[in-house]
Design a protein around this motif. Sequence first.
Motif: not given
Length: 329
Positions: A127-128, A253-254, A242-244, A121-122
């Motif tokens: 570093k995807r 990120h969860i 911590n999201r995009y 998920y990056g």
Amino acid sequence: MKLMFLLLLAFIPAFGQGQGSVSLGESMVSLTGEAQGTTYRIKYRDEQKRSFQQQIDSLLAEIDQSLSIYRPDSEISQFNRSMSHRFMSPHFYTVLKKSAEVFRDTKGAFDPTVLPLVEAYGFGPAKRPKGTFVNVDSLLQYVGFQHITFDSISVVKQKANIRLDLNSIAQGYSVDVVAGVLEKQGIKNYMVEIGGEVRTKGQKNDGQAWTIGIENPLHPARLQTTIKLHNRAMTTAGNYRNRYEVNGQVFSHIINPKTGEMEQSSILSVTVLAEDAITADGYDTAFFVMGLEAVKQFMVTRRDMDVYILYTDDAGQLKTFSTAGIKNL
């Protein structure tokens, strides 16, 4: 991601070398610095005004050498590249032991083998490119803490390509290790905070309780509430920093280790109070994955912890849930 209570800064889930400064008050010693990819803040009362910063920085670097997935030479990175690993320090085994407890008690809502999904998920060290397609079904075969066995000597994979990520619990463990340093030196009144994870003992100089703030997730620059912490630890997990967003989809990120999907929940943050920080840290993200109603049921029989949850209702209004033990704090 962990949320910082005292300084209202975002926790960066990486590890690194420590550096800091010392401030001496009447009998209060204040240490600040950087370690494990974030900052730390330590205060304690000591009539001798001793500084333990060098010892603390050394220990945090030692934990980093053991548990950081951002270091290719760390113990956990060595294990992730192989099928087995013989422990070189006590840190890896101690955190694995607590991880197994939380994994079992939450029926897999906490699972430190979720790293392949985190990276897909990056997030994490890979570093995807963010927002790329994630084939969840193909990755779930590499997720499952039940495929890890260990004793006090070594850890072994029962299935190839399983990889560990202990970031969601290692920060709390670090707080406990630092607290242990202070207690061994006879310090009876202290506050240790690393990346937003906090543990306290005794009182401040003025005889008042250590007071820790919790952010309002809808207005992160504001405090939602404060909690008086006495001889307990407190950690928070949240999904609003911590999201995009890519093409209208929000990536957090969860991740639910059972489904492989990012959590789409009304919960915004979960704060857990426990006797030690590793316990609080292990359960806060798990509670996020479990959801509000399941947490309520879980807490009926867990008198060793308290929880404070911020969530939104159907109208988008901020709501709170807290256990009885936290309401008077």
